[in-house]
Motif scaffolding. Structure first.
Motif, PDB file in Angstrom:
ATOM      1  N   ASN A  12      34.522  33.033 -64.028  1.00 56.14           N
ATOM      2  CA  ASN A  12      33.264  32.807 -64.744  1.00 56.14           C
ATOM      3  C   ASN A  12      33.431  33.054 -66.240  1.00 56.14           C
ATOM      4  OD1 ASN A  12      31.927  32.160 -62.384  1.00 56.14           O
ATOM      5  ND2 ASN A  12      31.198  34.237 -62.048  1.00 56.14           N
ATOM      6  N   SER A  13      34.222  34.054 -66.613  1.00 52.16           N
ATOM      7  CA  SER A  13      34.444  34.358 -68.037  1.00 52.16           C
ATOM      8  C   SER A  13      35.140  33.196 -68.736  1.00 52.16           C
ATOM      9  CB  SER A  13      35.269  35.631 -68.207  1.00 52.16           C
ATOM     10  OG  SER A  13      34.551  36.747 -67.763  1.00 52.16           O
ATOM     11  N   PHE A  14      36.167  32.647 -68.098  1.00 52.59           N
ATOM     12  CA  PHE A  14      36.894  31.523 -68.678  1.00 52.59           C
ATOM     13  C   PHE A  14      35.970  30.320 -68.844  1.00 52.59           C
ATOM     14  CE2 PHE A  14      39.533  27.778 -68.710  1.00 52.59           C
ATOM     15  CZ  PHE A  14      40.618  28.139 -69.489  1.00 52.59           C
ATOM     16  N   ARG A  15      35.263  29.975 -67.775  1.00 47.85           N
ATOM     17  CA  ARG A  15      34.371  28.812 -67.817  1.00 47.85           C
ATOM     18  C   ARG A  15      33.282  29.003 -68.875  1.00 47.85           C
ATOM     19  NH1 ARG A  15      33.738  24.701 -64.459  1.00 47.85           N
ATOM     20  NH2 ARG A  15      34.939  25.694 -62.807  1.00 47.85           N
ATOM     21  N   GLU A  16      32.667  30.176 -68.910  1.00 51.53           N
ATOM     22  CA  GLU A  16      31.586  30.433 -69.863  1.00 51.53           C
ATOM     23  C   GLU A  16      32.101  30.411 -71.301  1.00 51.53           C
ATOM     24  OE1 GLU A  16      27.724  31.004 -71.157  1.00 51.53           O
ATOM     25  OE2 GLU A  16      28.472  30.417 -69.189  1.00 51.53           O
ATOM     26  N   PHE A  17      33.296  30.985 -71.526  1.00 55.06           N
ATOM     27  CA  PHE A  17      33.874  30.994 -72.873  1.00 55.06           C
ATOM     28  C   PHE A  17      34.052  29.561 -73.380  1.00 55.06           C
ATOM     29  CE2 PHE A  17      37.583  30.848 -75.707  1.00 55.06           C
ATOM     30  CZ  PHE A  17      37.100  31.622 -76.744  1.00 55.06           C
ATOM     31  N   TYR A  18      34.680  28.721 -72.593  1.00 51.83           N
ATOM     32  CA  TYR A  18      34.956  27.359 -73.059  1.00 51.83           C
ATOM     33  C   TYR A  18      33.741  26.441 -72.987  1.00 51.83           C
ATOM     34  CZ  TYR A  18      39.779  28.354 -74.046  1.00 51.83           C
ATOM     35  OH  TYR A  18      40.921  28.871 -74.604  1.00 51.83           O
ATOM     36  N   ASN A  19      32.746  26.770 -72.183  1.00 50.98           N
ATOM     37  CA  ASN A  19      31.497  26.013 -72.209  1.00 50.98           C
ATOM     38  C   ASN A  19      30.639  26.392 -73.416  1.00 50.98           C
ATOM     39  OD1 ASN A  19      31.554  24.208 -70.039  1.00 50.98           O
ATOM     40  ND2 ASN A  19      31.005  25.810 -68.592  1.00 50.98           N
ATOM     41  N   THR A  20      30.836  27.591 -73.947  1.00 48.63           N
ATOM     42  CA  THR A  20      30.042  28.082 -75.070  1.00 48.63           C
ATOM     43  C   THR A  20      30.714  27.812 -76.414  1.00 48.63           C
ATOM     44  OG1 THR A  20      29.172  29.839 -73.656  1.00 48.63           O
ATOM     45  CG2 THR A  20      28.894  30.128 -76.033  1.00 48.63           C
ATOM     46  N   TYR A  21      32.033  27.971 -76.462  1.00 48.68           N
ATOM     47  CA  TYR A  21      32.767  27.894 -77.732  1.00 48.68           C
ATOM     48  C   TYR A  21      33.856  26.845 -77.682  1.00 48.68           C
ATOM     49  CZ  TYR A  21      30.521  32.414 -78.269  1.00 48.68           C
ATOM     50  OH  TYR A  21      29.601  33.410 -78.341  1.00 48.68           O
ATOM     51  N   GLU A  22      34.129  26.255 -78.853  1.00 49.09           N
ATOM     52  CA  GLU A  22      35.267  25.348 -78.968  1.00 49.09           C
ATOM     53  C   GLU A  22      36.155  25.827 -80.097  1.00 49.09           C
ATOM     54  OE1 GLU A  22      34.130  21.409 -81.447  1.00 49.09           O
ATOM     55  OE2 GLU A  22      33.132  21.580 -79.529  1.00 49.09           O
ATOM     56  N   GLY A  23      37.412  25.612 -79.930  1.00 51.14           N
ATOM     57  CA  GLY A  23      38.405  26.086 -80.895  1.00 51.14           C
ATOM     58  C   GLY A  23      39.169  24.920 -81.478  1.00 51.14           C
ATOM     59  N   PRO A  24      40.373  25.193 -81.882  1.00 49.17           N
ATOM     60  CA  PRO A  24      41.187  26.364 -81.563  1.00 49.17           C
ATOM     61  C   PRO A  24      40.732  27.602 -82.330  1.00 49.17           C
ATOM     62  CG  PRO A  24      42.390  24.896 -83.017  1.00 49.17           C
ATOM     63  CD  PRO A  24      41.101  24.202 -82.676  1.00 49.17           C
ATOM     64  N   PHE A  25      41.265  28.746 -81.889  1.00 51.91           N
ATOM     65  CA  PHE A  25      40.892  30.034 -82.453  1.00 51.91           C
ATOM     66  C   PHE A  25      42.143  30.734 -82.964  1.00 51.91           C
ATOM     67  CE2 PHE A  25      38.406  28.870 -78.761  1.00 51.91           C
ATOM     68  CZ  PHE A  25      37.112  28.928 -79.238  1.00 51.91           C
ATOM     69  N   TRP A  26      41.961  31.525 -83.998  1.00 51.59           N
ATOM     70  CA  TRP A  26      43.063  32.335 -84.509  1.00 51.59           C
ATOM     71  C   TRP A  26      42.502  33.685 -84.920  1.00 51.59           C
ATOM     72  CZ3 TRP A  26      48.099  32.566 -84.277  1.00 51.59           C
ATOM     73  CH2 TRP A  26      48.767  33.472 -85.097  1.00 51.59           C
ATOM     74  N   GLU A  27      42.999  34.729 -84.318  1.00 54.59           N
ATOM     75  CA  GLU A  27      42.603  36.092 -84.652  1.00 54.59           C
ATOM     76  C   GLU A  27      43.855  36.918 -84.850  1.00 54.59           C
ATOM     77  OE1 GLU A  27      39.581  37.486 -85.202  1.00 54.59           O
ATOM     78  OE2 GLU A  27      38.618  35.544 -84.929  1.00 54.59           O
ATOM     79  N   GLU A  28      43.784  37.915 -85.710  1.00 53.48           N
ATOM     80  CA  GLU A  28      44.943  38.739 -86.026  1.00 53.48           C
ATOM     81  C   GLU A  28      45.263  39.760 -84.942  1.00 53.48           C
ATOM     82  OE1 GLU A  28      44.133  40.430 -89.841  1.00 53.48           O
ATOM     83  OE2 GLU A  28      43.984  38.465 -90.787  1.00 53.48           O
ATOM     84  N   HIS A  29      44.320  40.050 -84.062  1.00 48.85           N
ATOM     85  CA  HIS A  29      44.513  41.090 -83.047  1.00 48.85           C
ATOM     86  C   HIS A  29      45.598  40.715 -82.044  1.00 48.85           C
ATOM     87  CE1 HIS A  29      40.866  42.853 -84.675  1.00 48.85           C
ATOM     88  NE2 HIS A  29      40.302  41.668 -84.561  1.00 48.85           N
TER      89      HIS A  29
END
Length: 142
Positions: A38-55
């Motif tokens: 559910n976390s994976f599906r919700e993340f990609y249904n809510t947000y689009e990337g690509p993403f880049w974070e320093e962490h």
């Protein structure tokens, strides 16, 4: 537990991160023939990337946007390296290492192609994150 870390919404509040067409994500998941958390599906249904974070120093790919996305690299992993369908590539190859999601366990791995690929397939590689949710917390520092 919430499906997504609450602080994530603050980190990705810019409009350009908002997914405009959720049906594309469902189409790609159907094409890849996988069930995801559910976390994976919700993340990609809510947000689009690509993403880049320093962490976590990897570019997190989008499901459908850009030419080189999760489907593109997962198809290569399946065709060239003969990986089973339950593995998704989450990042571009960086220093011969890639982020991999096992959709059956929801575990995320940092894996290289210098032996760790064989360890992953034999079940001997230790997961870097216990779930995609925990990965999101670390990746976005929330």
């Amino acid at each position: 537990m919430d499906v997504l870390p609450l602080a994530l919404h603050g980190v990705l509040q810019e409009d350009f991160y908002k997914r405009r067409n959720k049906s594309k994500v469902n189409t790609v998941l159907a094409n890849l023939d996988v069930e995801v958390s559910n976390s994976f599906r919700e993340f990609y249904n809510t947000y689009e990337g690509p993403f880049w974070e320093e962490h976590v120093p990897y570019e997190l790919l989008d499901m459908v946007e850009e030419d080189r996305n999760i489907q593109f690299y997962t198809d290569i992993l399946r065709k060239v390296h003969k990986f089973p369908k339950n593995y998704l590539v989450l990042s571009e190859l960086s220093a011969n290492t890639v982020l991999i999601l096992n959709t059956l366990t929801d575990k995320v791995y940092c894996m290289n192609f210098e032996g760790e690929d064989e360890l992953l397939l034999s079940g001997e590689l230790k997961a870097s994150w216990s779930t995609f949710y925990v990965f999101l917390e670390d990746y976005f520092g929330c």
